[in-house]
Design a protein around this motif. Sequence first.
Motif, short mmCIF file in Angstrom:
data_model
loop_
_atom_site.label_atom_id
_atom_site.label_comp_id
_atom_site.label_asym_id
_atom_site.label_seq_id
_atom_site.Cartn_x
_atom_site.Cartn_y
_atom_site.Cartn_z
N PRO A 148 -11.28 -25.87 -23.67
CA PRO A 148 -9.46 -26.43 -24.26
C PRO A 148 -9.49 -28.19 -23.91
O PRO A 148 -10.26 -28.29 -22.84
CB PRO A 148 -8.94 -25.87 -23.95
CG PRO A 148 -9.85 -24.79 -22.97
CD PRO A 148 -11.31 -25.08 -23.05
N GLY A 149 -9.03 -29.29 -25.15
CA GLY A 149 -9.41 -29.82 -25.32
C GLY A 149 -10.19 -31.43 -25.56
O GLY A 149 -10.42 -32.29 -25.57
N SER A 150 -11.50 -30.67 -25.93
CA SER A 150 -12.86 -31.23 -26.49
C SER A 150 -12.72 -30.85 -28.17
O SER A 150 -13.28 -30.13 -28.21
CB SER A 150 -13.59 -30.87 -26.17
OG SER A 150 -13.72 -30.98 -24.26
N GLY A 152 -11.47 -29.27 -35.27
CA GLY A 152 -10.08 -29.50 -34.38
C GLY A 152 -9.96 -29.53 -32.41
O GLY A 152 -11.59 -29.71 -32.61
N THR A 153 -8.88 -29.76 -32.72
CA THR A 153 -8.69 -29.53 -30.77
C THR A 153 -8.09 -29.08 -29.83
O THR A 153 -6.98 -28.69 -30.50
CB THR A 153 -8.50 -31.51 -30.37
OG1 THR A 153 -9.03 -32.30 -30.85
CG2 THR A 153 -8.84 -31.35 -28.81
N PRO A 154 -8.97 -27.72 -29.14
CA PRO A 154 -8.56 -26.76 -29.08
C PRO A 154 -7.20 -27.01 -28.01
O PRO A 154 -7.72 -27.76 -26.81
CB PRO A 154 -9.47 -25.91 -28.46
CG PRO A 154 -10.77 -26.72 -28.79
CD PRO A 154 -10.00 -27.64 -29.31
N THR A 155 -6.18 -26.09 -27.99
CA THR A 155 -5.16 -26.75 -26.66
C THR A 155 -5.62 -25.53 -25.88
O THR A 155 -4.51 -25.48 -24.47
CB THR A 155 -3.89 -26.66 -27.49
OG1 THR A 155 -3.66 -25.24 -28.39
CG2 THR A 155 -3.77 -27.75 -28.06
N ALA A 156 -6.19 -24.43 -26.22
CA ALA A 156 -6.53 -23.48 -25.38
C ALA A 156 -7.75 -22.81 -25.49
O ALA A 156 -8.20 -23.06 -26.45
CB ALA A 156 -5.23 -22.16 -25.18
#
Length: 127
Positions: free
Chosen positions: A112-114, A46-50
């Motif tokens: 986050p975001g990666s 996934g792509t973490p938002t935090a």
Amino acid sequence: MDAPRRHDARGGGGFELANLWPTFQAGASNGVTITPDGAGGYTLTGTPTAWTAWTQPITLTPGSYLMLPNETGTGATAAVYNGDPGTTQPTTGRFEVTETGEWTARIYTDQPGSTVDATLHPRLIRP
């Protein structure tokens, strides 16, 4: 006479040291999914938002330990913490415990975001 067999923590030498790493359940948080494979491994995608982490308390007794994150892919890792993961540094590799206490086993994303696409097989052993 046969040569002596080498025994080590990687297995295959006739015995394997018990993995003290606790079990983490499947779940999702902040855009990242963690999926156990049933054999002590975990896939995170996934792509973490935090900043995202899963934690389990673990009691360690005095002695020598070895923490191996054993990761492939990118974006996640595993470590143990002596105290609150928000205020202490992660511990991997060889370390000593001087008194019985509660530690924190933690699987977490790097940034986050990666995008996260990692498989972890954390091992916490007493060599």
